[in-house]
Design an enzyme around this catalytic site. Sequence first.
Site, PDB file in Angstrom:
ATOM      1  N   HIS A 118      20.381  54.415 -25.496  1.00  0.00           N
ATOM      2  CA  HIS A 118      19.319  54.900 -26.372  1.00  0.00           C
ATOM      3  C   HIS A 118      17.975  54.651 -25.718  1.00  0.00           C
ATOM      4  CE1 HIS A 118      22.740  53.648 -28.902  1.00  0.00           C
ATOM      5  NE2 HIS A 118      22.528  54.834 -29.439  1.00  0.00           N
TER       6      HIS A 118
ATOM      7  N   GLY B 141      24.634  58.416 -33.391  1.00  0.00           N
ATOM      8  CA  GLY B 141      23.420  59.195 -33.190  1.00  0.00           C
ATOM      9  C   GLY B 141      23.658  60.396 -32.299  1.00  0.00           C
TER      10      GLY B 141
ATOM     11  N   SER C 262      20.935  85.776  15.718  1.00  0.00           N
ATOM     12  CA  SER C 262      21.123  86.609  16.918  1.00  0.00           C
ATOM     13  C   SER C 262      22.392  86.192  17.665  1.00  0.00           C
ATOM     14  CB  SER C 262      19.899  86.565  17.833  1.00  0.00           C
ATOM     15  OG  SER C 262      19.381  85.264  17.908  1.00  0.00           O
TER      16      SER C 262
ATOM     17  N   PRO D 173      11.292  92.463  18.655  1.00  0.00           N
ATOM     18  CA  PRO D 173      11.746  91.762  19.867  1.00  0.00           C
ATOM     19  C   PRO D 173      13.244  91.936  20.147  1.00  0.00           C
ATOM     20  CG  PRO D 173      11.186  90.198  18.106  1.00  0.00           C
ATOM     21  CD  PRO D 173      10.725  91.542  17.649  1.00  0.00           C
TER      22      PRO D 173
END
EC number: 2.7.1.28
Length: 576
Positions: A222, A57, A448, A560
């Site tokens: 299956h 299949g 940073s 900032p």
Amino acid sequence: MEPKKKLINSVDGCVDEALCGLVRASGGLSLLKGHRVVLRSDLDSLRGKVALLSGGGSGHEPAHGGYIGAGMLSAAVAGGVFASPPPASILAAILSLHGSGASGVLLIVKNYTGDRLNFGLAVEQARNHGVAVDMVIVADDCAFNQPSKAGRRGLCGTVFIHKLAGALAEEGCSLDQIVSKVTEVLKGIGTLGVSLSPCSVPGCLPSFELPPGEMELGLGIHGEPGVKRSKVASADEVVKTMIDHMTNPDSQSHLPVKSGDTVVVCVNNLGALSCLEMEVVTRSAVTCLESRGLVIARVMSGSFMTSLEMAGVSLTLMKVDEETLRLFDAKTSAPAWPNLSSVSVSGRSYITNPPPMSTRPQEATYSEGPLSPVMRKVLERVCGTLLEKQEELNSLDRASGDGDCGNTHAQAARAIQEWLQHHVIPGCPGQLLSVLAGLVEEKMGGSSGALYSLFLTAAAGHVTEGRSNAAAWAKAMHAGTQAMRRYGGADPGDRTMLDALCPAVDELMKLTTAPPGGEMAVLQSAVEKATKGAESTRDLTAKAGRASYIAAERVTLPDPGAVAVAAILKAVLQSL
């Protein structure tokens, strides 16, 4: 309930279109007109050798069409999704192989009633056409303690048989020799599946209901149910359960293995596990099997025989000797066969030691110099300033970022203060900059931390004990800023710390030509430029950094990062 969404054109056409896609993508395959049969495109190379045919299949891709190539299958027949192929197509495939001069044809069939009937019928018809043909049936399922009369199902172990039979055929073995060899090997192959979800045939509802948080052990390919349901557990526990079940001597369908046996393992994705989960399960399987004293020669991990989009995995074990392993390792051009290394998995050293790292700059010992006292004074002032400004920087950051800019700068300041308490300041400024780079990278974190560390690392090479005049400092600042721009991807005008830093550094470059005694005036002017630059970020649209994801009209306060840079430079000026 709705049928599950599938990316296809039509339910009726999906199998034929899938076969067409397979063949179009590979130079080594062709389609047999009027049949769902995929063939090697170089059939003449089969002359005088045994040809191999498999199939079943559809819905198990890459099985079986993906295993066609030199050293594996010669052809594969496909049925509809999970449906056995018709005898007429199987016969057409056999006759095509026979017609190309093959000395015989071997059919490799999975043990399902429909497949046995349809392939068996084609075998009988082919014999009447005078073809030398034989069939081996793969029944490797270890799920049921007492298999019914139908026997054990054929699962992913079939792929091992494709490989071994293919290597034997390539070497010119006769049909009888191949049948007798693989029949022997089949006794040492076992497979067991587990699933966290059902699958659904195109256009249909799911094959079974599996409540959330449950898994099914021992199911077929299956979507047919298995032997037991249980709660989903960790990968290690699931794999242990599977291996216990497969090797349990009380079960009629167990695989007999003992400590010291050598095995090949296949970890097979039933369709919808992520590659990450597959690698975790592979680790569990290797660890569990080795803990039982098994020697693992090879591991295959990937999608080899699927069940459409079922979220599950099957484990196949095959007992091997040197000869079986030689056939397993033989080269094949079949596209779905993995490119494995031929080194034994067990018994090899798989950890490499990293090179010895030199001492981190912040842990080395330094000697003081004439510049040490002034550098300590400057640093203490900078740290104090950043701690004072913690809340101001946080509130600026809440307007455009995640509100922690003050905290990260304060963290760096505290780490530097802590270091200052226990260490002397090196007389060489470059060494101090390296120490600071190490501290911010480790203690400040985030982008940073990386940016400051880049700045300090790039600057460090430009100031040494013998070269620490104003011009050298200016060049160091310039080098640091260039590094930030190169790796951070931002420029002045993008509303980042660079809007304060770049104008200041441009001003500081005047130190390279400043008259003696004019240095403080340049520094003063650079600090003014930085402050102005930070202010100017109120009106800039962010093009880089976290603020660039926020609507511009909501950002009306200065950046900032820029404010922090201006504050640091001002603290340096004040302490000098």
